[in-house]
Design an enzyme around this catalytic site. Structure first.
Site, PDB file in Angstrom:
ATOM      1  N   GLY A   1     -13.947   6.500  -7.935  1.00 59.46           N
ATOM      2  CA  GLY A   1     -12.689   7.203  -8.175  1.00 59.46           C
ATOM      3  C   GLY A   1     -11.618   6.974  -7.134  1.00 59.46           C
ATOM      4  O   GLY A   1     -10.579   7.636  -7.157  1.00 59.46           O
TER       5      GLY A   1
ATOM      6  N   HIS B   1      -8.524   7.919   3.069  1.00 55.90           N
ATOM      7  CA  HIS B   1      -7.895   9.244   3.165  1.00 55.90           C
ATOM      8  C   HIS B   1      -8.936  10.303   2.862  1.00 55.90           C
ATOM      9  O   HIS B   1      -9.899  10.054   2.130  1.00 55.90           O
ATOM     10  CB  HIS B   1      -6.716   9.374   2.205  1.00 55.90           C
ATOM     11  CG  HIS B   1      -7.031   9.003   0.790  1.00 55.90           C
ATOM     12  ND1 HIS B   1      -7.125   7.681   0.373  1.00 55.90           N
ATOM     13  CD2 HIS B   1      -7.304   9.762  -0.299  1.00 55.90           C
ATOM     14  CE1 HIS B   1      -7.435   7.654  -0.912  1.00 55.90           C
ATOM     15  NE2 HIS B   1      -7.561   8.895  -1.353  1.00 55.90           N
TER      16      HIS B   1
ATOM     17  N   HIS C   1      -4.154   1.000   8.578  1.00 55.91           N
ATOM     18  CA  HIS C   1      -4.578   0.669   7.214  1.00 55.91           C
ATOM     19  C   HIS C   1      -6.031   0.208   7.227  1.00 55.91           C
ATOM     20  O   HIS C   1      -6.341  -0.896   7.671  1.00 55.91           O
ATOM     21  CB  HIS C   1      -3.691  -0.420   6.588  1.00 55.91           C
ATOM     22  CG  HIS C   1      -4.132  -0.778   5.201  1.00 55.91           C
ATOM     23  ND1 HIS C   1      -3.637  -0.154   4.075  1.00 55.91           N
ATOM     24  CD2 HIS C   1      -5.072  -1.653   4.754  1.00 55.91           C
ATOM     25  CE1 HIS C   1      -4.244  -0.639   3.006  1.00 55.91           C
ATOM     26  NE2 HIS C   1      -5.120  -1.556   3.397  1.00 55.91           N
TER      27      HIS C   1
ATOM     28  N   ASP D   1      -0.663  16.223  -1.980  1.00 51.98           N
ATOM     29  CA  ASP D   1      -0.966  15.276  -3.056  1.00 51.98           C
ATOM     30  C   ASP D   1       0.082  15.417  -4.161  1.00 51.98           C
ATOM     31  O   ASP D   1       0.463  16.525  -4.546  1.00 51.98           O
ATOM     32  CB  ASP D   1      -2.369  15.552  -3.615  1.00 51.98           C
ATOM     33  CG  ASP D   1      -2.893  14.377  -4.427  1.00 51.98           C
ATOM     34  OD1 ASP D   1      -3.838  13.704  -3.969  1.00 51.98           O
ATOM     35  OD2 ASP D   1      -2.349  14.122  -5.527  1.00 51.98           O
TER      36      ASP D   1
ATOM     37  N   HIS E   1      -9.314  14.107   1.260  1.00 50.27           N
ATOM     38  CA  HIS E   1      -8.689  15.178   0.488  1.00 50.27           C
ATOM     39  C   HIS E   1      -9.116  16.521   1.084  1.00 50.27           C
ATOM     40  O   HIS E   1     -10.286  16.715   1.414  1.00 50.27           O
ATOM     41  CB  HIS E   1      -9.184  15.164  -0.962  1.00 50.27           C
ATOM     42  CG  HIS E   1      -8.871  13.923  -1.727  1.00 50.27           C
ATOM     43  ND1 HIS E   1      -7.913  13.879  -2.717  1.00 50.27           N
ATOM     44  CD2 HIS E   1      -9.407  12.678  -1.689  1.00 50.27           C
ATOM     45  CE1 HIS E   1      -7.872  12.661  -3.243  1.00 50.27           C
ATOM     46  NE2 HIS E   1      -8.776  11.910  -2.643  1.00 50.27           N
TER      47      HIS E   1
ATOM     48  N   HIS F   1      -6.546   2.885   0.729  1.00 53.80           N
ATOM     49  CA  HIS F   1      -6.239   3.167   2.141  1.00 53.80           C
ATOM     50  C   HIS F   1      -6.981   4.479   2.408  1.00 53.80           C
ATOM     51  O   HIS F   1      -6.689   5.491   1.747  1.00 53.80           O
ATOM     52  CB  HIS F   1      -4.717   3.291   2.315  1.00 53.80           C
ATOM     53  CG  HIS F   1      -4.248   3.618   3.709  1.00 53.80           C
ATOM     54  ND1 HIS F   1      -3.159   2.995   4.296  1.00 53.80           N
ATOM     55  CD2 HIS F   1      -4.701   4.530   4.614  1.00 53.80           C
ATOM     56  CE1 HIS F   1      -2.973   3.509   5.514  1.00 53.80           C
ATOM     57  NE2 HIS F   1      -3.895   4.446   5.726  1.00 53.80           N
TER      58      HIS F   1
ATOM     59  N   ASN G   1     -13.275   9.680  -1.529  1.00 53.86           N
ATOM     60  CA  ASN G   1     -13.722   8.742  -2.562  1.00 53.86           C
ATOM     61  C   ASN G   1     -13.800   7.360  -1.936  1.00 53.86           C
ATOM     62  O   ASN G   1     -12.864   6.926  -1.252  1.00 53.86           O
ATOM     63  CB  ASN G   1     -12.735   8.732  -3.737  1.00 53.86           C
ATOM     64  CG  ASN G   1     -12.741  10.047  -4.496  1.00 53.86           C
ATOM     65  OD1 ASN G   1     -13.787  10.639  -4.711  1.00 53.86           O
ATOM     66  ND2 ASN G   1     -11.565  10.511  -4.898  1.00 53.86           N
TER      67      ASN G   1
ATOM     68  N   CYS H   1       0.805   3.232   3.310  1.00 53.75           N
ATOM     69  CA  CYS H   1       1.541   2.538   4.381  1.00 53.75           C
ATOM     70  C   CYS H   1       3.044   2.666   4.144  1.00 53.75           C
ATOM     71  O   CYS H   1       3.813   2.855   5.087  1.00 53.75           O
ATOM     72  CB  CYS H   1       1.119   1.075   4.458  1.00 53.75           C
ATOM     73  SG  CYS H   1      -0.516   0.837   5.191  1.00 53.75           S
TER      74      CYS H   1
ATOM     75  N   CYS I   1       0.848  -1.193   0.000  1.00 53.69           N
ATOM     76  CA  CYS I   1       0.000   0.000   0.000  1.00 53.69           C
ATOM     77  C   CYS I   1       0.894   1.257   0.000  1.00 53.69           C
ATOM     78  O   CYS I   1       1.772   1.399   0.861  1.00 53.69           O
ATOM     79  CB  CYS I   1      -0.892  -0.030   1.239  1.00 53.69           C
ATOM     80  SG  CYS I   1      -1.709   1.530   1.568  1.00 53.69           S
TER      81      CYS I   1
HETATM   82  P1  5GP Z   1      -8.144   8.745  -4.429  1.00 53.64           P
HETATM   83  O1  5GP Z   1      -8.401   8.807  -5.902  1.00 53.64           O
HETATM   84  O2  5GP Z   1      -7.770   7.346  -3.986  1.00 53.64           O
HETATM   85  O3  5GP Z   1      -9.231   9.354  -3.606  1.00 53.64           O
HETATM   86  O4  5GP Z   1      -6.888   9.666  -4.152  1.00 53.64           O
HETATM   87  C1  5GP Z   1      -5.579   9.200  -4.168  1.00 53.64           C
HETATM   88  C2  5GP Z   1      -4.711  10.403  -4.256  1.00 53.64           C
HETATM   89  O5  5GP Z   1      -3.391  10.025  -3.896  1.00 53.64           O
HETATM   90  C3  5GP Z   1      -4.617  10.989  -5.683  1.00 53.64           C
HETATM   91  O6  5GP Z   1      -5.059  12.350  -5.666  1.00 53.64           O
HETATM   92  C4  5GP Z   1      -3.136  10.846  -6.031  1.00 53.64           C
HETATM   93  O7  5GP Z   1      -2.649  11.948  -6.775  1.00 53.64           O
HETATM   94  C5  5GP Z   1      -2.476  10.720  -4.681  1.00 53.64           C
HETATM   95  N1  5GP Z   1      -1.258   9.927  -4.665  1.00 53.64           N
HETATM   96  C6  5GP Z   1      -1.081   8.706  -5.238  1.00 53.64           C
HETATM   97  N2  5GP Z   1       0.178   8.260  -5.006  1.00 53.64           N
HETATM   98  C7  5GP Z   1       0.792   9.210  -4.260  1.00 53.64           C
HETATM   99  C8  5GP Z   1       2.104   9.319  -3.708  1.00 53.64           C
HETATM  100  O8  5GP Z   1       2.971   8.444  -3.850  1.00 53.64           O
HETATM  101  N3  5GP Z   1       2.390  10.443  -2.999  1.00 53.64           N
HETATM  102  C9  5GP Z   1       1.461  11.435  -2.814  1.00 53.64           C
HETATM  103  N4  5GP Z   1       1.851  12.500  -2.112  1.00 53.64           N
HETATM  104  N5  5GP Z   1       0.213  11.369  -3.323  1.00 53.64           N
HETATM  105  C10 5GP Z   1      -0.117  10.262  -4.041  1.00 53.64           C
HETATM  106 ZN    ZN Z   2      -2.224   1.263   3.773  1.00 48.81          ZN
END
Ligand code: 5GP
Ligand code: ZN
Length: 102
Positions: free
Chosen positions: A89, A96, A46, A30, A98, A94, A83, A7, A4
């Site tokens: 999306g 989170h 996690h 991000d 935004h 994991h 999301n 993680c 992950c």
């Molecule tokens: P989701 O689409 O799952 O709600 O959002 C995942 C977010 O994680 C995306 O906006 C993506 O740009 C961000 N993201 C993915 N990998 C990484 C990473 O390695 N580092 C950082 N800082 N953000 C990441």
């Molecule tokens: Zn995780």
């Protein structure tokens, strides 16, 4: 979870600057920002998504952290987004939150 991304960031296997950290969660910028300020608030535990949350004290703590992060980052106007599920999306499985702000 070994494969992950979040993680791995928490365990310092992938370098990323923590802009906030407490006993429950941490926050990073991000990597692909969709607003001038785009912060991710991530629980240390996690948990795949909101669908897997059983103790909603966690969600309360994440929003308390958001308030502190926003104060630190001078963010007064913002959107929060969670999301849940790939069809909605969610790319990183994991939980989170935004924070998006212009
Ligand atoms: P989701 O689409 O799952 O709600 O959002 C995942 C977010 O994680 C995306 O906006 C993506 O740009 C961000 N993201 C993915 N990998 C990484 C990473 O390695 N580092 C950082 N800082 N953000 C990441
Ligand atoms: Zn995780």
């Amino acid at each position: 979870m070994s494969n992950c991304i979040f993680c791995k960031i928490l365990n310092k296997e992938i370098p990323s600057e923590f802009i906030y950290e407490d006993e429950t969660c941490f926050a990073i910028n991000d990597i692909n920002p969709k607003a001038k300020k785009h912060i991710l608030v991530i629980p240390k535990e996690h948990i795949e998504s909101l669908n897997e949350v059983e103790n909603f004290d966690l969600i309360k703590k994440l929003f308390e952290a958001i308030k502190k992060i926003n104060k630190k980052e001078n963010i007064t106007h913002f959107k929060t987004l969670i999301n849940t599920g790939s069809k909605a999306g969610q790319e990183v499985m994991h939980l989170h939150i935004h924070i998006l702000s212009d």
